[in-house]
Design a protein around this motif. Structure first.
Motif: not given
Length: 140
Positions: A2-6
């Motif tokens: 899963v891709k997550s942006t922080v």
């Protein structure tokens, strides 16, 4: 996966990029995966990290870190909690003194702690941007 942006402050990103350039980690993503799994493993002893070569990265990034002096017995996570607690209470000077006393100024942990402290210090005490715990539920 899963891709997550922080989003991170620029000095933190620069420090991570330096680790990639030095070959300590292969990529920024690997660093972020390792850090996330490391914290989860600290919080839950039954958590099984899936990052390749997790133990080697842990030895290189955590155990070999110069961090607090040997006799201090303070983990980086404990330091983060200490800095946050004092910053939230407006005791910025105490937090700065803690970093100066326990860390070498050029140590990457010191840089991260100072960046965390600057987040609180740069926010005005009454600013809505300052993270604060509220006793009352938010009114809508």
């Amino acid at each position: 996966m899963v891709k997550s942006t922080v989003r991170f402050p620029e000095p933190v990103v620069e420090e991570i990029e330096a680790l990639v350039e030095d070959g300590v980690v292969e990529s920024k993503s690997e660093f972020h995966r390792f850090c996330s799994e490391y914290v989860l493993a600290q919080l839950d002893p039954e958590f099984e990290p899936e990052t390749l070569d997790f133990e080697e990265l842990e030895a290189q990034l955590i155990r070999d870190s110069t961090g607090p002096s040997e006799g201090d017995g303070i983990s980086f996570l404990e330091s983060v909690l200490f800095i946050r607690k004092h910053a939230l209470r407006g005791n910025v000077q105490d937090a700065e003194d803690f970093i100066d006393h326990h860390y070498d100024p050029h140590d990457r942990d010191a840089v991260l702690l100072e960046e965390l402290l600057s987040f609180y210090h740069d926010s005005a005490p009454d600013s809505a941007a300052t993270p604060r715990r509220s006793v009352q539920p938010e009114q809508r």
